[in-house]
Write a protein that holds these residues in place. Structure first.
Motif, short mmCIF file in Angstrom:
data_model
loop_
_atom_site.label_atom_id
_atom_site.label_comp_id
_atom_site.label_asym_id
_atom_site.label_seq_id
_atom_site.Cartn_x
_atom_site.Cartn_y
_atom_site.Cartn_z
N TYR A 1 14.27 -5.21 -6.29
CA TYR A 1 14.10 -3.77 -6.55
C TYR A 1 15.36 -2.93 -6.34
O TYR A 1 15.31 -1.71 -6.47
CB TYR A 1 12.97 -3.22 -5.66
CG TYR A 1 11.62 -3.82 -5.99
CD1 TYR A 1 10.91 -3.37 -7.10
CD2 TYR A 1 11.07 -4.85 -5.22
CE1 TYR A 1 9.68 -3.92 -7.42
CE2 TYR A 1 9.85 -5.41 -5.54
CZ TYR A 1 9.15 -4.94 -6.64
OH TYR A 1 7.94 -5.49 -6.97
N ARG B 1 10.33 3.07 -9.06
CA ARG B 1 10.50 1.77 -8.42
C ARG B 1 9.62 1.66 -7.17
O ARG B 1 9.05 0.62 -6.89
CB ARG B 1 11.97 1.64 -8.05
CG ARG B 1 12.44 0.23 -7.95
CD ARG B 1 13.94 0.19 -7.82
NE ARG B 1 14.65 0.66 -8.99
CZ ARG B 1 15.94 1.07 -8.96
NH1 ARG B 1 16.61 1.09 -7.81
NH2 ARG B 1 16.53 1.46 -10.06
N GLU C 1 6.14 0.88 -8.11
CA GLU C 1 6.03 -0.55 -8.44
C GLU C 1 5.92 -1.38 -7.17
O GLU C 1 5.10 -2.31 -7.09
CB GLU C 1 7.32 -0.97 -9.16
CG GLU C 1 7.17 -1.48 -10.56
CD GLU C 1 8.54 -1.90 -11.08
OE1 GLU C 1 8.88 -3.08 -10.92
OE2 GLU C 1 9.27 -1.03 -11.60
N ILE C 2 6.74 -1.05 -6.20
CA ILE C 2 6.72 -1.78 -4.93
C ILE C 2 5.34 -1.63 -4.28
O ILE C 2 4.75 -2.60 -3.79
CB ILE C 2 7.83 -1.24 -3.99
CG1 ILE C 2 9.21 -1.63 -4.52
CG2 ILE C 2 7.64 -1.74 -2.56
CD1 ILE C 2 10.37 -0.94 -3.81
#
Ligand SMILES: Cc1ncc(C[n+]2csc(CCOP(=O)(O)OP(=O)(O)O)c2C)c(N)n1
Ligand code: SF4
Ligand SMILES: [Mg+2]
Lengths: 368, 253
Positions: free
Chosen positions: A171, A244, A247-248
């Motif tokens: 990431y 991001r 997404e994590i």
């Protein structure tokens, strides 16, 4: 068995959590460690210096003049696409906050190990979990997040060091291993991972095309930078980072459950405290109390969904921490008022006992 | 004769180095930063190091150095460039690694990083723009601000009882065993520019030969911060800065 066969194998050893971090770092192909001594984690750098990995894997190990410097060395190394890490304990991590924010702004992957001690201030070298807010809520300036892994054993100190690098590069974020002084100092059996070679420069160019390795005529310069003077550019970077982070949050939540299935009451705890609470759950079960334990392994991303689902099935939750109560905020947000959520904790380096936890469960939740 | 007859390779006496990007600079007219950028770019081209150079930009007016030189850059937090350079050079020992820092960056907030990188003898070149003021933030007092010199945070002139002495950090760095070359230059005349260029080239060569840390201080003007015309700033520098920060080599091993 020859040396190269040995090299490719896992190895079972008895060691401290801090030592496990050092061995795991060397074995997973870490390129550079930069640190400054502070109890209770100095064994990480001491072990590295003793192992002299620069003679084997080529890993660079350097004692910096301060944590300010070590985090900025990590930034320099990470900017070259290298696997870089540092470690420290609470006051040293406080000193690193500007650098951590810069790493986030420049979208650099790296690993930081924080073996927490009691504070505020110089505090105590005894274990603590009071850096939860600093780690998962910010600490440095700006809107950023760090993936946070909370090991509860020496084995996890090794495993999380390796996992932290994988996630950091997946990431382009900082991954922190947030341990407490107990995990850092205690000795347990640990299976060390097999050796992985360090990335070659060609591999780095593939994996991290943004890395500053020197500019071939065929590409534009790579610039590691967090400066965005235009508000619209600054917002664009922030939106990318936030995307991001979502997404994590969707992909990387890790937790462990212990006798939760039929539980009426669940304790939420991480790290050393989770081990104490597991004992308390066993004692409760022996008394016929249907208790269970949920141990977040990732503190960011937090197991919000799992805790929320649990709240539909059980009667109450107790959060136990070695702090004045920090993670309990996230548990309460997940539960959103549906069932009682109470807190029990000790501070100043005192590890709560299973008896105390069971007593708190009874008085604060069951017979409230 | 037509224009095309004049623009003829045979007539070429000077060309802008290709390491310098074709973008307008944000520096004030008359500022030393632009001149120093140009000579660094020329040296990188002449040494054929464009593909092997990593520059570390400071926080200060030169924060945008990465816009002007066509090489890989890292932009450091205020004062931390030598820490970044340490790691970059140790992990990429065959690369040319240099920092470019102002006096606030190098001699105030980053003093520890500067001294310790130099004391470890990191194989890096440090280019130090000493203009005696914080240019970027609007002309506040710097560690190198002269006694009596006015700035926005020493409006009546720096006084020792209130502000302490100007810090001659370059002299201090020359004392350290890790430095191999410490020199003080300027870019206010053509001759000075030529000498400064030689000095920076030597610093870069030292970095590639792993001889230790090289420090090139450029005693500079900040005409905007000093509130002077570029010409007056040059004169003022010669009269006031040079006596406090005399030009020449302090160390050359
Ligand atoms: C931690 C931190 N503190 C303060 C600042 C604000 N700041 C930006 S540049 C600067 C001083 C720059 O002066 P100098 O290094 O002399 O560079 P010049 O602009 O004169 O070239 C300051 C104080 C900052 N960016 N970061
Ligand atoms: S403020 Fe000073 S240092 Fe900054 S660009 Fe202008 S003249 Fe140069
Ligand atoms: Mg300045």
């Amino acid at each position: 068995m020859n040396d190269s066969e040995k090299h490719n194998m896992e190895e079972v050893r008895l060691m401290k959590g801090n030592e496990a971090v050092a061995h795991a770092a060397i074995r997973c192909g870490c390129d550079g460690y930069f640190g400054y001594p502070i109890t209770p984690q100095s064994e990480i750098m001491e072990t590295l210096m003793e192992q002299e990995p620069w003679n084997t894997t080529g890993m660079v190990v350097l004692q910096a003049e301060s944590e300010t410097s070590s985090i900025n060395m990590v930034y320099g190394a990470a900017g070259c696409g290298k696997k870089a890490m540092t470690s420290s304990s609470s006051p040293g991590i406080s000193l690193m906050q500007e650098g951590i924010s810069y790493l986030a702004g420049a979208e650099l992957p790296c690993v930081i190990v924080n073996v927490m001690r009691g504070g505020p201030g110089l505090g105590t070298i005894q274990p603590s979990q009071a850096d939860y807010y600093q780690t998962v809520k910010g600490g440095g300036h700006g809107d950023y997040k760090m993936i946070t892994l909370a090991p509860a054993s020496v084995q996890e100190m090794a495993d999380h060091t390796v996992l932290a690098f994988d996630l950091a590069f997946k990431y382009r974020v900082t991954a922190m291993v947030l341990a407490d002084g107990v995990i850092g100092q205690m000795m347990e059996k640990v299976v060390l991972p097999p050796f992985k070679p360090r990335w070659t420069e060609n591999e780095i160019r593939q994996i991290s095309p943004w890395a500053t390795l020197g500019k071939p005529a065929t590409r534009e310069p790579n610039i590691i930078n967090s400066l965005r003077l235009e508000a619209s550019d600054m917002e664009e970077l922030n939106l990318r980072l936030q995307g991001r982070y979502r997404e994590i949050e969707n992909n990387e939540v890790l937790f462990e459950e212990f006798s939760v299935k039929d539980a009426e009451y669940v304790i939420v705890a991480f790290g050393t405290t989770a081990r104490v609470c597991q004992k308390a759950v066993e004692m409760a079960r022996a008394e016929g109390i249907k208790a269970g334990l949920l141990r977040p392994i990732t503190l960011y991303p937090f197991p919000t969904v799992e805790i929320s689902n649990l709240a539909n099935k059980i009667k109450g939750m107790l959060t136990v921490e070695m702090s004045a109560g920090q993670m309990v905020d996230d548990v309460r947000l997940a539960v959103n008022g549906r069932i009682p959520v109470e807190f029990f904790g000790r501070m100043g380096g005192i590890v709560p006992s299973p008896d105390e936890v069971l007593h708190a469960l009874k008085t604060k939740i069951i017979h409230r | 004769m037509t224009t095309n007859d004049i623009i003829n390779p045979a007539n070429l006496v000077y060309a802008k180095t290709k390491v310098m990007n074709d973008v307008p600079m944000h520096y004030c007219p008359g500022c030393s930063h632009g001149v120093v950028h140009k000579i660094i770019a020329e040296i990188i081209e002449e040494m054929d190091m464009q593909e092997k150079t990593i520059g570390i930009a400071p926080v200060g007016c030169a924060v945008f150095a990465y816009k002007y030189l066509d090489i890989d850059w890292q932009q450091a937090a205020h004062g931390r460039a030598p820490a970044l350079a340490t790691a970059v050079k140790r992990l990429l020992p065959d690369r040319l690694v240099f920092t470019y820092q102002g006096d606030g960056d190098l001699a105030a907030i980053g003093t520890a990083e500067t001294i310790h990188a130099a004391n470890r003898g990191e194989n890096i070149a440090i280019i130090f723009i000493n203009n005696g003021i914080y240019g970027m933030t609007g002309g506040q007092m710097a560690p190198t601000t002269l006694e009596g010199m006015k700035s926005s945070t020493s409006p009546n002139g720096r006084t020792v009882p209130l502000n302490g002495h100007p810090l001659d950090i370059t002299k201090l760095l020359a004392q350290l065993k890790g430095t191999c070359y410490v020199t003080r230059q300027s870019v206010h005349t053509i001759a000075a520019v030529r000498k400064a260029k030689k000095a920076i080239q030597k610093a870069f060569e030292n970095s590639m030969d792993n001889k230790g840390t090289s420090v090139v201080e450029i005693v500079s003007t900040c005409n905007a911060g000093w509130k002077m015309t570029p010409e007056a700033a040059n004169d003022w520098m010669v009269e006031n800065m040079f006596p406090a920060y005399p030009l020449g080599d302090l160390k050359d091993l």
